[in-house]
Design a protein around this motif. Structure first.
Motif, PDB file in Angstrom:
ATOM      1  N   LEU A  68     -54.641  18.652 -93.598  1.00  0.00           N
ATOM      2  CA  LEU A  68     -55.354  17.540 -92.957  1.00  0.00           C
ATOM      3  C   LEU A  68     -56.814  17.500 -93.415  1.00  0.00           C
ATOM      4  CD1 LEU A  68     -55.466  15.265 -90.822  1.00  0.00           C
ATOM      5  CD2 LEU A  68     -56.082  17.014 -89.150  1.00  0.00           C
ATOM      6  N   SER A  69     -57.452  18.669 -93.441  1.00  0.00           N
ATOM      7  CA  SER A  69     -58.862  18.727 -93.844  1.00  0.00           C
ATOM      8  C   SER A  69     -59.030  18.216 -95.267  1.00  0.00           C
ATOM      9  CB  SER A  69     -59.383  20.171 -93.764  1.00  0.00           C
ATOM     10  OG  SER A  69     -59.170  20.703 -92.493  1.00  0.00           O
ATOM     11  N   ARG A 101     -57.112  16.220 -96.904  1.00  0.00           N
ATOM     12  CA  ARG A 101     -56.852  14.778 -96.989  1.00  0.00           C
ATOM     13  C   ARG A 101     -58.079  13.976 -96.552  1.00  0.00           C
ATOM     14  NH1 ARG A 101     -50.987  12.735 -95.230  1.00  0.00           N
ATOM     15  NH2 ARG A 101     -50.496  14.017 -97.013  1.00  0.00           N
ATOM     16  N   ILE A 102     -58.702  14.421 -95.462  1.00  0.00           N
ATOM     17  CA  ILE A 102     -59.904  13.714 -94.992  1.00  0.00           C
ATOM     18  C   ILE A 102     -61.020  13.855 -96.021  1.00  0.00           C
ATOM     19  CG2 ILE A 102     -61.683  13.661 -93.207  1.00  0.00           C
ATOM     20  CD1 ILE A 102     -59.550  14.665 -91.238  1.00  0.00           C
ATOM     21  N   TYR A 103     -61.166  15.066 -96.554  1.00  0.00           N
ATOM     22  CA  TYR A 103     -62.247  15.324 -97.516  1.00  0.00           C
ATOM     23  C   TYR A 103     -62.070  14.457 -98.764  1.00  0.00           C
ATOM     24  CZ  TYR A 103     -65.669  18.131-100.066  1.00  0.00           C
ATOM     25  OH  TYR A 103     -66.770  18.532-100.764  1.00  0.00           O
ATOM     26  N   ARG A 104     -60.828  14.374 -99.229  1.00  0.00           N
ATOM     27  CA  ARG A 104     -60.572  13.561-100.418  1.00  0.00           C
ATOM     28  C   ARG A 104     -60.894  12.090-100.137  1.00  0.00           C
ATOM     29  NH1 ARG A 104     -55.403  14.608-101.252  1.00  0.00           N
ATOM     30  NH2 ARG A 104     -55.696  16.239-102.795  1.00  0.00           N
ATOM     31  N   GLY A 105     -60.511  11.625 -98.942  1.00  0.00           N
ATOM     32  CA  GLY A 105     -60.808  10.245 -98.564  1.00  0.00           C
ATOM     33  C   GLY A 105     -62.300   9.981 -98.518  1.00  0.00           C
ATOM     34  N   LEU A 106     -63.051  10.961 -98.008  1.00  0.00           N
ATOM     35  CA  LEU A 106     -64.508  10.808 -97.941  1.00  0.00           C
ATOM     36  C   LEU A 106     -65.107  10.705 -99.340  1.00  0.00           C
ATOM     37  CD1 LEU A 106     -65.947  13.215 -95.232  1.00  0.00           C
ATOM     38  CD2 LEU A 106     -66.152  10.744 -95.357  1.00  0.00           C
ATOM     39  N   TRP A 122     -65.641  21.507 -91.039  1.00  0.00           N
ATOM     40  CA  TRP A 122     -65.628  20.050 -91.207  1.00  0.00           C
ATOM     41  C   TRP A 122     -67.031  19.468 -91.281  1.00  0.00           C
ATOM     42  CZ3 TRP A 122     -61.316  16.838 -88.349  1.00  0.00           C
ATOM     43  CH2 TRP A 122     -60.068  17.274 -88.793  1.00  0.00           C
ATOM     44  N   PHE A 152     -68.214  17.913 -94.692  1.00  0.00           N
ATOM     45  CA  PHE A 152     -68.173  16.453 -94.753  1.00  0.00           C
ATOM     46  C   PHE A 152     -69.581  15.888 -94.931  1.00  0.00           C
ATOM     47  CE2 PHE A 152     -64.035  16.346 -92.033  1.00  0.00           C
ATOM     48  CZ  PHE A 152     -63.364  16.970 -93.069  1.00  0.00           C
ATOM     49  N   MET A 202     -60.459   3.656 -96.139  1.00  0.00           N
ATOM     50  CA  MET A 202     -59.465   3.571 -95.081  1.00  0.00           C
ATOM     51  C   MET A 202     -58.031   3.578 -95.612  1.00  0.00           C
ATOM     52  SD  MET A 202     -61.346   3.443 -92.431  1.00  0.00           S
ATOM     53  CE  MET A 202     -60.273   2.913 -91.130  1.00  0.00           C
ATOM     54  N   LEU A 244     -55.516   6.127 -94.364  1.00  0.00           N
ATOM     55  CA  LEU A 244     -55.197   5.884 -92.958  1.00  0.00           C
ATOM     56  C   LEU A 244     -54.276   4.683 -92.819  1.00  0.00           C
ATOM     57  CD1 LEU A 244     -56.222   7.343 -90.427  1.00  0.00           C
ATOM     58  CD2 LEU A 244     -57.848   5.478 -90.113  1.00  0.00           C
TER      59      LEU A 244
END
Lengths: 129, 323
Positions: free
Chosen positions: B14-15, B17-22, B63, B67, B115, B118
């Motif tokens: 999860l981390s 995935r969020i990091y890559r999105g950022l 995080w 981030f 986004m 998501l």
């Protein structure tokens, strides 16, 4: 066309992140994770770079010809093939030496200051407040 | 440390995935292409090490600094690119002007990049799942308005292409008395050449359809025959009759959640160039697991195609195996 050799003195001062990355590569090739661990170790955990800081710094160091990607890899069985290894270029080595000398000069000046001399005589000024 | 993404703990996945999105959402595209995977890989290694030492809470504690670091560095990278230097001037003015230019001048692109994970993994499957009963209830049980007495009611088109900045490169309507005094429907491109479509949309080749969709229950296991009279004008590269059968979605929610598009089978009867009214037909078996049947016209590229006197009927009662 002949281009003049870059002057290392013009590349200093370096940011702390860049200086410690170059310092970490002074002993040979390292990949990103090894650089992070080495910096955390040789600064006693005082400087912890984020992954984005590290790779953005590496990007600009490569562009500025201070480091280069290395083809030399350790035993593939012990290593992740996705890793990229980096090493200092000749210019990078000269720049890190120039930065160390600049810091030595600054330290020498600091040692001449009476208000700092007693503090600098101890190995670390931690805990002196 | 060797990293195996597939066997990573959920918090690490999860981390990452969020990091890559950022990184992808906030930073320059060329940085992401060149160093994004290395940055994400390093973050994953940091997460794994922290997880082994301090567990899930340890990873969560990474995080905020990570981030924050990612966003700050991506903003700095934008500044570097705009100022052509590796040590950019950082001030409120330079940051605001850069972000305004880079992020908000293309808001749809920014939102899409930030986004999209998501949207793709949560919003689209959720809306698909929730709208499924409504779509099913709204579909017809048998062909309707086949003589276009109610204009294009129950005919859907033009569809199959993505709009680009609100521009519509195709149109469809009813032509009142083109075929033996009877009405026909048509589908046409506004552009005369494929290169003109590229100027209107960002695509040079588009498949666009004008169809009616019915439930497949009454046709499962049988052969259906779709026929109609077709006229084409300057069609390039081709157009024709179409039957497109949508198969039932998977039974389990998790399989449906990961299915991006429904499975389809179909057939086309293509034509091209320019010709007057000609009769075309398609015969196709309907699988036992068919859900909907779309029939009508398809146009690949440019030109105009008319359809008159369409008929959809069952021609035999053979049992057809599932697709």
């Amino acid at each position: 066309m002949h281009y003049p050799a870059p002057n290392p003195e013009e590349r200093v001062p370096l940011t702390p992140a860049v200086f410690h990355i170059l310092l970490s590569l002074a002993d040979g090739e390292r990949h990103g994770y090894a650089i992070l661990r080495d910096i955390a170790a040789h600064t006693n955990g005082k400087l912890r770079l984020g992954p984005a800081t590290l790779y953005r710094s590496i990007k600009h160091l490569v562009e500025d010809d201070l480091i280069e990607e290395s083809d030399v890899r350790p035993d593939p069985a012990l290593d992740d093939e996705r890793r990229h290894y980096y090493r200092l270029t000749d210019l990078g080595r000269k720049v890190v030496v120039a930065e160390v000398r600049r810091l030595e000069d600054a330290l020498a000046v600091a040692r001449t200051r009476r208000g700092l001399r007693s503090l600098l005589a101890t190995p670390s000024i931690e805990g002196r407040d | 440390m060797q990293t195996q993404p597939s066997s990573s703990p959920w918090i690490v996945r999860l981390s990452v995935r969020i990091y890559r999105g950022l990184l992808r959402g906030t930073g320059p595209t060329d940085y992401f292409h060149e160093y994004g995977h290395l940055t994400v890989q390093l973050f994953r290694e940091c997460c794994l090490e922290t997880y082994q030492e301090r567990g899930t809470l340890g990873v969560l504690s990474l995080w905020l600094p990570s981030f924050r670091d990612a966003i700050a560095q991506m903003v700095l990278e934008f500044l570097c690119q705009r100022q052509y230097t590796s040590q950019p001037l950082v001030s409120v003015g330079t940051v605001v002007s850069t972000l305004t230019l880079e992020w908000f001048s293309a808001p749809t692109d920014f939102v899409r990049r930030l986004m999209w994970p998501l949207i793709r993994h949560l919003w689209l499957p959720l809306t698909r799942e929730l709208s499924r009963p409504l779509i099913h209830a709204s579909r017809l049980s048998s062909p309707t308005n086949m003589h276009f007495e109610r204009q294009l009611l129950h005919w859907r088109g033009p569809h199959g292409w993505r709009s680009f900045r609100g521009r519509k490169p195709y149109e469809s309507s009813v032509d009142p008395r083109t075929f033996q005094g009877m009405p026909s429907i048509f589908l046409r491109s506004k552009a005369k050449a494929a290169s003109d479509i590229g100027a209107v949309t960002k695509f040079h080749h588009i498949d666009v359809m004008l169809t009616q969709a019915i439930k497949a229950e009454a046709y499962r296991g049988k052969h259906i025959h779709f026929a109609g009279d077709v006229k084409v004008d300057h069609v390039e590269p081709q157009a024709g009759l179409l039957i497109d059968i949508t198969l039932n979605p998977p039974k389990t929610l998790s399989q449906r959640w990961h299915q991006k598009r429904p499975q389809r089978v179909g057939q086309e009867k293509p034509t091209q160039g320019t010709h007057d009214w000609m009769h075309y037909d398609i015969t196709i078996p309907v699988p036992l697991n068919a859900q909907y049947i779309d029939f009508g016209l398809i146009l690949h590229g440019t030109g105009q195609i008319w359809l008159a006197n369409p008929q959809l009927e069952v021609i035999e009662q053979d049992v057809v195996q599932p697709a």
